[in-house]
Design an enzyme around this catalytic site. Structure first.
Site, PDB file in Angstrom:
ATOM      1  CG  ASN A 132      53.739  -5.266   5.536  1.00 59.22           C
ATOM      2  OD1 ASN A 132      53.603  -4.820   6.822  1.00 59.22           O
ATOM      3  ND2 ASN A 132      52.817  -5.004   4.632  1.00 59.22           N
ATOM      4  CE  LYS A 162      50.433  -7.949   4.680  1.00 57.63           C
ATOM      5  NZ  LYS A 162      49.469  -8.392   3.691  1.00 57.63           N
ATOM      6  CG  HIS A 198      50.385  -2.856   1.808  1.00 54.87           C
ATOM      7  ND1 HIS A 198      49.256  -3.488   1.743  1.00 54.87           N
ATOM      8  CD2 HIS A 198      51.377  -3.832   1.697  1.00 54.87           C
ATOM      9  CE1 HIS A 198      49.344  -4.953   1.797  1.00 54.87           C
ATOM     10  NE2 HIS A 198      50.525  -5.058   1.704  1.00 54.87           N
ATOM     11  CD  GLU A 258      47.042  -5.979   3.529  1.00 53.09           C
ATOM     12  OE1 GLU A 258      47.619  -5.501   4.464  1.00 53.09           O
ATOM     13  OE2 GLU A 258      47.321  -7.043   3.044  1.00 53.09           O
ATOM     14  CD  GLU A 290      53.247  -5.966  -1.364  1.00 51.54           C
ATOM     15  OE1 GLU A 290      53.941  -6.759  -0.780  1.00 51.54           O
ATOM     16  OE2 GLU A 290      52.248  -5.321  -0.844  1.00 51.54           O
ATOM     17  N   GLY A 328      48.317 -12.425   0.476  1.00 52.03           N
ATOM     18  CA  GLY A 328      47.637 -13.594   1.630  1.00 52.03           C
ATOM     19  C   GLY A 328      47.051 -14.347   1.112  1.00 52.03           C
ATOM     20  CB  SER A 342      51.523 -15.734  -1.608  1.00 55.08           C
ATOM     21  OG  SER A 342      50.215 -15.651  -1.110  1.00 55.08           O
TER      22      SER A 342
HETATM   23  P1  13P Z   1      51.721 -12.117   1.957  1.00 58.33           P
HETATM   24  O1  13P Z   1      53.125 -12.482   1.972  1.00 58.33           O
HETATM   25  O2  13P Z   1      51.037 -12.515   3.427  1.00 58.33           O
HETATM   26  O3  13P Z   1      51.015 -12.635   0.716  1.00 58.33           O
HETATM   27  O4  13P Z   1      51.507 -10.521   2.090  1.00 58.33           O
HETATM   28  C1  13P Z   1      52.352  -9.776   1.122  1.00 58.33           C
HETATM   29  C2  13P Z   1      52.154  -8.314   1.618  1.00 58.33           C
HETATM   30  O5  13P Z   1      51.218  -7.831   1.465  1.00 58.33           O
HETATM   31  C3  13P Z   1      53.431  -7.617   1.904  1.00 58.33           C
HETATM   32  O6  13P Z   1      53.376  -6.301   1.956  1.00 58.33           O
END
Ligand code: 13P
Length: 259
Positions: free
Chosen positions: A9, A11, A95, A97, A167, A173, A213
């Site tokens: 992803n 982002k 997601h 976010e 997640e 992150g 992560s």
């Molecule tokens: P990270 O791997 O950067 O923690 O992000 C995970 C994520 O949100 C994947 O959709």
């Protein structure tokens, strides 16, 4: 047996030159890994580029969101049919976010899931609890609520048409990963919920990814868990060597199960 899936992803990251370099490194490195599936979910403006560069490779193209509507006066929206024109096989929905920054509700996420499956796109449905929710002991309740919204909207067998990504919001992150045991415990409850709502066969076949992560250093242990069927990778999917190593860990986990 379920095939492991690793999806990147990206982002809101990338650019024409850096995408090209990243994909050019990934394609030959992943070419021989036939025991797992791979995908990258790119920002909309890069889908045309990603589709073209990935053509003929074993890496599928995906998007990070879609509009719940088919077409019309929805400024800024991107429909499932548009994503299909760019050979997207996957689309992330819900997601954390999108839920927290853009205010998407369980109900809206369920409508997006429905729009994806209607067009035979595979939705990657993200579920997961915040730190406060984990600390107050409601992880299972939160995840069940998020799953039940899709089951309620689309029917008891709908989840099987998508992929689920657990997640935990506190792991995204932050560099804090759920331990393999913590991830396994939640994945097992997700599978149990699907078994209860649908049936054993669908539950056993359901792909459930872990995200938060994931890195080359911890992917192998996470993917070795019996209910962890791969990963949804954020930051590490932007670094070719890291992402390739995570993909190799999925292949190795699959081979270990077979042996
Ligand atoms: P990270 O791997 O950067 O923690 O992000 C995970 C994520 O949100 C994947 O959709």
């Amino acid at each position: 047996m379920r095939t492991k899936l690793v999806a990147g992803n990206w982002k809101m990251n990338g650019g024409l030159a850096s995408n090209q370099a990243l994909l050019a490194a990934m394609i030959p490195a992943l070419a021989g890994l036939t025991a797992a599936k791979f995908a990258v979910c790119a920002p909309y403006p890069y889908l045309a580029q990603v589709r073209q560069v990935l053509r003929g490779s074993n890496i599928a193209c995906g998007a990070q969101d879609l509009c719940q509507f088919e077409s019309g006066a929805y400024t800024g929206g991107v429909s499932a049919a548009m994503l299909l024109e760019f050979d997207c096989r996957y689309v992330i929905v819900g997601h954390s976010e999108r839920r927290s920054v853009f205010g998407e509700s369980d109900e809206l996420v369920a409508l997006k899931f429905a729009a994806a499956v209607k067009h035979r796109l595979t939705p990657i449905l993200c579920v997961g609890e915040t730190l406060a929710e984990r600390e107050s002991g409601v992880t299972e309740t939160v995840v069940a609520r998020q799953l039940d919204a899709v089951i309620g909207c689309c029917g008891s067998t709908a989840l099987a048409q998508g992929v689920i990504a657990y997640e935990p919001v506190w792991a995204i992150g932050t560099g804090k990963t759920a331990t393999p045991q913590e991830a396994q415990a939640v994945h097992a409850t997700i599978r149990a919920r699907i078994r209860a709502a649908a049936d054993r066969r669908l539950a056993d076949g359901q792909t459930i990814l872990y995200g938060g992560s994931v890195k080359a250093a911890n992917a192998g242990q996470l993917f070795a868990m019996p209910d962890v069927d791969g990963g949804l990778i954020g930051g590490a999917s932007l670094v070719a060597d890291e992402f390739i190593a995570i993909c190799r860990a999925a292949q190795v986990a699959r081979e270990t199960v077979k042996a």
